[in-house]
Enzyme design. Structure first.
Site, mmCIF file in Angstrom:
data_model
loop_
_atom_site.group_PDB
_atom_site.id
_atom_site.type_symbol
_atom_site.label_atom_id
_atom_site.label_comp_id
_atom_site.label_asym_id
_atom_site.label_seq_id
_atom_site.Cartn_x
_atom_site.Cartn_y
_atom_site.Cartn_z
ATOM 1 N N HIS A 36 0.832 -1.205 0.000
ATOM 2 C CA HIS A 36 0.000 0.000 0.000
ATOM 3 C C HIS A 36 0.868 1.258 0.000
ATOM 4 O O HIS A 36 0.662 2.175 -0.802
ATOM 5 C CB HIS A 36 -0.918 -0.023 1.219
ATOM 6 C CG HIS A 36 -1.728 1.214 1.386
ATOM 7 N ND1 HIS A 36 -2.922 1.409 0.723
ATOM 8 C CD2 HIS A 36 -1.525 2.333 2.114
ATOM 9 C CE1 HIS A 36 -3.409 2.589 1.054
ATOM 10 N NE2 HIS A 36 -2.576 3.169 1.900
ATOM 11 N N GLU A 37 1.841 1.293 0.889
ATOM 12 C CA GLU A 37 2.707 2.464 0.983
ATOM 13 C C GLU A 37 3.599 2.596 -0.240
ATOM 14 O O GLU A 37 3.947 3.705 -0.642
ATOM 15 C CB GLU A 37 3.554 2.407 2.256
ATOM 16 C CG GLU A 37 2.742 2.539 3.526
ATOM 17 C CD GLU A 37 1.968 3.847 3.601
ATOM 18 O OE1 GLU A 37 2.501 4.898 3.183
ATOM 19 O OE2 GLU A 37 0.822 3.822 4.077
ATOM 20 N N HIS A 40 1.759 4.687 -2.736
ATOM 21 C CA HIS A 40 1.876 6.116 -2.447
ATOM 22 C C HIS A 40 3.234 6.637 -2.881
ATOM 23 O O HIS A 40 3.345 7.696 -3.502
ATOM 24 C CB HIS A 40 1.718 6.378 -0.938
ATOM 25 C CG HIS A 40 0.345 6.175 -0.414
ATOM 26 N ND1 HIS A 40 -0.702 7.002 -0.729
ATOM 27 C CD2 HIS A 40 -0.156 5.232 0.415
ATOM 28 C CE1 HIS A 40 -1.788 6.583 -0.105
ATOM 29 N NE2 HIS A 40 -1.478 5.493 0.593
#
Length: 78
Positions: A36-37, A40
């Site tokens: 997920h990170e 980003h």
């Protein structure tokens, strides 16, 4: 006396299973958070935004490495 000992052994087996399940849960959660990170991070870098640190987790640093302008780190809590 023997029955008490066998009950304690069963308890230890159950506790071992619980600890193993918690460790597996932590690793799986860490992988999900990392992916997920990473999304980003990827889109921020693609958009030209400076990213000073990319960390998986939070809390005390377990491992870190600086590459270019970004500090990559692995933290203790997923």
């Amino acid at each position: 006396m023997i029955y008490t000992f066998l009950g304690f052994v069963d308890f230890l087996k159950g506790a071992g299973d619980l600890i193993l399940n918690l460790l597996i849960f932590g690793v799986v959660l860490g992988v999900i958070v990392g992916i997920h990170e990473a999304g980003h991070f990827f889109f921020a870098r693609r958009g030209g935004i400076l990213c000073r640190e990319y960390a998986i987790g939070m809390g005390p640093v377990l491992w870190k490495k600086k590459k270019g302008e970004t500090m990559y780190s692995l933290r203790a809590i997923p």
